[in-house]
Scaffold this active site. Sequence first.
Site, PDB file in Angstrom:
ATOM      1  N   GLU A  29      79.838 109.513  41.063  1.00  0.00           N
ATOM      2  CA  GLU A  29      78.430 109.853  41.318  1.00  0.00           C
ATOM      3  C   GLU A  29      77.757 108.916  42.329  1.00  0.00           C
ATOM      4  OE1 GLU A  29      75.943 110.516  37.812  1.00  0.00           O
ATOM      5  OE2 GLU A  29      77.788 111.021  36.753  1.00  0.00           O
ATOM      6  N   HIS A  31      79.180 107.836  45.182  1.00  0.00           N
ATOM      7  CA  HIS A  31      79.417 108.519  46.457  1.00  0.00           C
ATOM      8  C   HIS A  31      78.545 109.778  46.522  1.00  0.00           C
ATOM      9  CE1 HIS A  31      83.486 106.577  45.693  1.00  0.00           C
ATOM     10  NE2 HIS A  31      83.183 106.093  46.877  1.00  0.00           N
ATOM     11  N   GLN A 143      74.156 100.496  48.786  1.00  0.00           N
ATOM     12  CA  GLN A 143      73.717  99.103  48.583  1.00  0.00           C
ATOM     13  C   GLN A 143      74.758  98.332  47.767  1.00  0.00           C
ATOM     14  OE1 GLN A 143      69.915  98.519  46.435  1.00  0.00           O
ATOM     15  NE2 GLN A 143      70.812  96.568  45.778  1.00  0.00           N
ATOM     16  N   MET A 179      78.666 101.884  39.446  1.00  0.00           N
ATOM     17  CA  MET A 179      79.805 102.806  39.564  1.00  0.00           C
ATOM     18  C   MET A 179      80.734 102.338  40.667  1.00  0.00           C
ATOM     19  SD  MET A 179      78.274 106.536  38.960  1.00  0.00           S
ATOM     20  CE  MET A 179      77.665 106.964  37.346  1.00  0.00           C
ATOM     21  N   SER A 180      82.037 102.464  40.413  1.00  0.00           N
ATOM     22  CA  SER A 180      83.044 102.041  41.381  1.00  0.00           C
ATOM     23  C   SER A 180      84.338 102.787  41.104  1.00  0.00           C
ATOM     24  CB  SER A 180      83.278 100.535  41.235  1.00  0.00           C
ATOM     25  OG  SER A 180      84.498 100.173  41.850  1.00  0.00           O
ATOM     26  N   SER A 181      85.091 103.027  42.181  1.00  0.00           N
ATOM     27  CA  SER A 181      86.392 103.688  42.021  1.00  0.00           C
ATOM     28  C   SER A 181      87.320 102.825  41.167  1.00  0.00           C
ATOM     29  CB  SER A 181      87.029 103.921  43.388  1.00  0.00           C
ATOM     30  OG  SER A 181      86.142 104.621  44.213  1.00  0.00           O
TER      31      SER A 181
HETATM   32  P1  AMP Z   1      84.169 103.309  49.025  1.00  0.00           P
HETATM   33  O1  AMP Z   1      84.829 104.626  48.784  1.00  0.00           O
HETATM   34  O2  AMP Z   1      84.294 102.354  47.878  1.00  0.00           O
HETATM   35  O3  AMP Z   1      84.545 102.713  50.362  1.00  0.00           O
HETATM   36  O4  AMP Z   1      82.615 103.599  49.117  1.00  0.00           O
HETATM   37  C1  AMP Z   1      82.100 104.515  50.053  1.00  0.00           C
HETATM   38  C2  AMP Z   1      80.594 104.365  50.104  1.00  0.00           C
HETATM   39  O5  AMP Z   1      80.049 104.651  48.829  1.00  0.00           O
HETATM   40  C3  AMP Z   1      80.161 102.944  50.477  1.00  0.00           C
HETATM   41  O6  AMP Z   1      79.043 103.022  51.355  1.00  0.00           O
HETATM   42  C4  AMP Z   1      79.763 102.372  49.144  1.00  0.00           C
HETATM   43  O7  AMP Z   1      78.814 101.335  49.232  1.00  0.00           O
HETATM   44  C5  AMP Z   1      79.186 103.594  48.451  1.00  0.00           C
HETATM   45  N1  AMP Z   1      79.185 103.407  47.004  1.00  0.00           N
HETATM   46  C6  AMP Z   1      80.239 103.055  46.226  1.00  0.00           C
HETATM   47  N2  AMP Z   1      79.824 102.908  44.943  1.00  0.00           N
HETATM   48  C7  AMP Z   1      78.499 103.163  44.926  1.00  0.00           C
HETATM   49  C8  AMP Z   1      77.507 103.158  43.904  1.00  0.00           C
HETATM   50  N3  AMP Z   1      77.778 102.857  42.645  1.00  0.00           N
HETATM   51  N4  AMP Z   1      76.238 103.487  44.241  1.00  0.00           N
HETATM   52  C9  AMP Z   1      75.929 103.777  45.547  1.00  0.00           C
HETATM   53  N5  AMP Z   1      76.816 103.803  46.542  1.00  0.00           N
HETATM   54  C10 AMP Z   1      78.080 103.489  46.240  1.00  0.00           C
END
Ligand code: AMP
Length: 273
Positions: A29, A31, A143, A179-181
């Site tokens: 969510e 992303h 952020q 949230m994080s992958s």
């Molecule tokens: P990533 O796939 O981890 O490279 O993330 C892709 C984009 O999604 C980056 O701009 C991240 O900062 C953003 N993103 C990842 N997790 C979150 C989150 N929990 N809330 C907002 N944006 C996120």
Amino acid sequence: MLKQHLNALRKANPNVTIGFVPTMGALHEGHGSLIECSIKEQNITICSIFVNPTQFGDIADLANYPKPIAQDIALLIGLSCDILFLPDYEQVYPPDYLQIEFNLSGLDHKIEGASRPGHFQGVCNVLSRFFEIIEPNVSYFGQKDFQQTVVVKKLIELQRRTMGVKVVPIKREPNGLAMSSRNIRLSTQGRKNAAFIFTALTTAKDDFYAGMNLESVLAKAQQFINAQKGASVEYIVAVDTKTLSKVTKATNEIVILTVVIYEDIRLLDNIIL
Ligand code: AMP
């Protein structure tokens, strides 16, 4: 192919606006909130999924990175995202591609960059390729990766791009965990417990506004996190939101950035004061 398609769209409608959301997939969510923001503000939204090898220092981390592509596509369809850009390695880095060393005025060596040498140069290389291909009107970043947003703004300034950058607030799980992958690698109980990171950050913000000095605010937060079973602070710092330089006194705008190792997973979070 994508470039030709977008050029045709622009030719047909010179006023068309394109929003771009770069990701590494394993979408959640967080992303989703970036994609929704772009859909609301732009005519066409493109989400890229590319696990960029040049931004990983650790080969095992790259190999372990989750790639649930069918699930990701379902999420993008559910959100009505217009275009998924799913390039292969050669499309991003043709055989004659030479990695560029960007002069990021040291922003890439600080904080996260000190823990992960070369990481932000890798990020800038992949983004600069994507910006060339897509030429978005606005790109959307979370952020959550605060330092990345500062580095991206610097990259755009360096390349004199007219593109806008929008920073979207951190999307959190109901207990406050960002949230994080990577969260799927936490145990069920660990994922619940990991709320202590957000508790530490919100308490730090409250303490700061109650008049506690920054050094004590950080020391208290670090102590609180380290007291949680299985958790250790990799770093917790208070920096200027623009320069990323460490601050000890109240300046214009301060952000507290932290990385916590919990169940052997690196969890990033931050709070703007
Ligand atoms: P990533 O796939 O981890 O490279 O993330 C892709 C984009 O999604 C980056 O701009 C991240 O900062 C953003 N993103 C990842 N997790 C979150 C989150 N929990 N809330 C907002 N944006 C996120």
